[in-house]
Design a protein around this motif. Sequence first.
Motif, short mmCIF file in Angstrom:
data_model
loop_
_atom_site.label_atom_id
_atom_site.label_comp_id
_atom_site.label_asym_id
_atom_site.label_seq_id
_atom_site.Cartn_x
_atom_site.Cartn_y
_atom_site.Cartn_z
N LEU A 403 0.83 -1.19 0.00
CA LEU A 403 0.00 0.00 0.00
C LEU A 403 0.87 1.25 0.00
CD1 LEU A 403 -2.97 0.84 0.06
CD2 LEU A 403 -2.83 0.91 2.54
N GLU A 404 1.98 1.21 0.76
CA GLU A 404 2.92 2.33 0.79
C GLU A 404 3.55 2.53 -0.58
OE1 GLU A 404 6.60 3.90 3.63
OE2 GLU A 404 6.00 1.79 3.66
N ARG A 405 3.89 1.43 -1.27
CA ARG A 405 4.46 1.52 -2.61
C ARG A 405 3.48 2.17 -3.59
NH1 ARG A 405 4.58 -0.39 -7.54
NH2 ARG A 405 2.67 -1.58 -7.18
N ARG A 406 2.23 1.75 -3.53
CA ARG A 406 1.22 2.30 -4.45
C ARG A 406 1.03 3.79 -4.21
NH1 ARG A 406 -3.62 -2.29 -4.18
NH2 ARG A 406 -2.29 -4.11 -4.61
N TYR A 407 1.04 4.17 -2.94
CA TYR A 407 0.84 5.59 -2.65
C TYR A 407 2.03 6.43 -3.12
CZ TYR A 407 -0.39 9.83 -0.12
OH TYR A 407 -0.70 11.13 0.19
N LEU A 408 3.23 5.88 -2.97
CA LEU A 408 4.40 6.59 -3.44
C LEU A 408 4.36 6.76 -4.96
CD1 LEU A 408 7.16 7.88 -3.10
CD2 LEU A 408 8.18 5.59 -3.06
N VAL A 409 3.98 5.70 -5.69
CA VAL A 409 3.86 5.78 -7.14
C VAL A 409 2.82 6.83 -7.52
CG1 VAL A 409 3.13 4.53 -9.22
CG2 VAL A 409 4.65 3.42 -7.56
N TYR A 410 1.68 6.79 -6.82
CA TYR A 410 0.62 7.76 -7.12
C TYR A 410 1.11 9.19 -6.90
CZ TYR A 410 -3.52 10.62 -6.51
OH TYR A 410 -4.44 11.63 -6.60
N ALA A 411 1.80 9.43 -5.78
CA ALA A 411 2.28 10.78 -5.46
C ALA A 411 3.28 11.27 -6.50
CB ALA A 411 2.90 10.80 -4.06
N LEU A 412 4.20 10.39 -6.92
CA LEU A 412 5.17 10.78 -7.93
C LEU A 412 4.50 11.12 -9.25
CD1 LEU A 412 7.90 8.12 -7.09
CD2 LEU A 412 8.26 10.60 -7.06
N GLN A 413 3.51 10.32 -9.64
CA GLN A 413 2.79 10.60 -10.87
C GLN A 413 1.96 11.87 -10.73
OE1 GLN A 413 0.62 6.99 -11.63
NE2 GLN A 413 2.40 5.92 -12.49
N ARG A 414 1.39 12.05 -9.55
CA ARG A 414 0.54 13.24 -9.31
C ARG A 414 1.35 14.52 -9.47
NH1 ARG A 414 -1.61 17.33 -8.49
NH2 ARG A 414 -3.36 17.86 -7.13
N PHE A 415 2.62 14.52 -9.04
CA PHE A 415 3.46 15.72 -9.11
C PHE A 415 4.47 15.65 -10.24
CE2 PHE A 415 2.05 15.63 -4.63
CZ PHE A 415 1.38 16.84 -4.61
N ALA A 416 4.16 14.80 -11.25
CA ALA A 416 4.96 14.71 -12.47
C ALA A 416 6.44 14.48 -12.17
CB ALA A 416 4.77 15.98 -13.32
N GLY A 417 6.73 13.68 -11.16
CA GLY A 417 8.10 13.34 -10.84
C GLY A 417 8.86 14.38 -10.05
N ASN A 418 8.20 15.47 -9.66
CA ASN A 418 8.88 16.52 -8.88
C ASN A 418 9.12 15.98 -7.47
OD1 ASN A 418 9.19 18.81 -7.03
ND2 ASN A 418 8.81 20.06 -8.84
N ARG A 419 10.38 15.69 -7.16
CA ARG A 419 10.69 15.03 -5.89
C ARG A 419 10.48 15.95 -4.69
NH1 ARG A 419 15.91 12.84 -8.93
NH2 ARG A 419 15.24 14.61 -10.16
N THR A 420 10.72 17.25 -4.87
CA THR A 420 10.53 18.18 -3.76
C THR A 420 9.06 18.25 -3.37
OG1 THR A 420 12.44 19.49 -4.43
CG2 THR A 420 10.83 20.56 -2.98
N ARG A 421 8.19 18.40 -4.37
CA ARG A 421 6.75 18.49 -4.08
C ARG A 421 6.21 17.16 -3.56
NH1 ARG A 421 3.62 20.79 -9.07
NH2 ARG A 421 1.95 20.82 -7.52
N THR A 422 6.73 16.04 -4.11
CA THR A 422 6.29 14.74 -3.64
C THR A 422 6.66 14.54 -2.18
OG1 THR A 422 6.50 13.77 -5.86
CG2 THR A 422 6.50 12.25 -3.99
N ALA A 423 7.90 14.88 -1.83
CA ALA A 423 8.34 14.73 -0.44
C ALA A 423 7.50 15.60 0.49
CB ALA A 423 9.82 15.08 -0.33
#
Length: 455
Positions: A403-423
């Motif tokens: 579930l943690e993996r899926r959420y991380l994938v979703y967050a990265l896709q949601r912010f177009a790979g922007n690691r600062t915004r994802t974090a």
Amino acid sequence: MSTQTVLIVDDDREAALVISHALAAPNREVRVLTSAEDVVAQAAVSPVDLVITEAVFASGVSGLDIVRACKAAVPVTRVLVVSGNGSLDDAVDALRAGAFDYLAKSGDVDTLRATVERALRPPTSRPTPAHGPTRAPTMIGRSPSMLQLYKQVSQAAPGSAPVLILGESGTGKELVARALHAHGPRVDRPFLSLNCAGMTDLHLESALFGHVRGAFPTAVNDRVGLFEAARTGTLFLDNITEMSAAMQAQLLRVLQEREVRPMGGQEAVGVDVRVLAAACGDAEADVTAHGFRLDLFFRLAVFLIRVPPLRERRQDIPLLVEHFSGAASARAGRMVTISNGAIARLRQLDWPGNVRELENVIERLVASARHPVIEAADIVLDAGASTSPGTHPFSDMPTLDELERRYLVYALQRFAGNRTRTAAALGIDRRTLYRMSARLGVPITGAEIHGANVG
């Protein structure tokens, strides 16, 4: 211990017997009566501690009639109204007529037993509001959660204490605030509202407390704040958790001292305003997790009302669809109806935007309809707007790591790979994000992100 008597009044004898068996207890006599017309006579002849009545009878008699008749004949008799088809006005009228409580006919025996236990305790004095019932904004729904909401509104409305309304976006928190005002003693006084989201401290302080000329460079005239403008009325503050810590402190002081000082002014002005506030969330923890002051939370939450999300009251969707489609048809200048199949389809959806989203969907369906009846096949929603209950990322019961993996994938896709915004969205720093991606095997660069599988 003396025997307590409970009288159950319901024209459905089988249902009444089920309730009577559920309420059986030592030192308690439970009677069943199927004629609403005979209840007052029986209560007058043989003392009754509690009457439990259906809200609507086939004969046309209502639970409100029974409340009024029992209170007129034997004022100490407590009356509990149980409804399977109620409204806000019904709950308000019953409680103001003297009903002990107003419950939804939900089959929840534990809640019924607990309410009966409370009702059979020695009575305490309850103030009777002098202000008669008034027409409130339309609140639609007959589900148990909505009947509970109606009861909370009817209990909180008569006073002047602050109320904190919690609920997800789109559930109708302002509608609840307007209902509290409309059913309260300040109904003939102003109702003013302010959305605190997106306002700077300067603009928010000026809006709430006012300012004098010259208080800041653009203050070319005096301005009366909303606390003064709403004098003897109601002030509704939406998205209260969006206030900064400094503004929260100022609001707390106003609520404690009941006076405001306009920006740049020397004199404090006394205020008499009922404050209603709203925030997104379901409980105290949801609100205070955003940095909201706990002392301000308790100052506002003299009454705490939770507005249920639409997914918790799917049975109300047909009523809401009927209301929204009628209003949309009137605006469109032609009658468009929603078929039963289409309504069934709408009931299957999850509605993350709640009632507001449903209203917008119905408006669009009516405006774009080519035929007078909208069918299930006509319901095509934007991707991600509403999802079926079965499409939740945890519907297949994944492990916590998955579930943690899926959420991380979703967050990265949601912010177009922007690691600062994802974090930032995940509430972690970038270094932790890198460690998390390595542990879960989730790529955090370029095209690999978009090719990753959320579920």
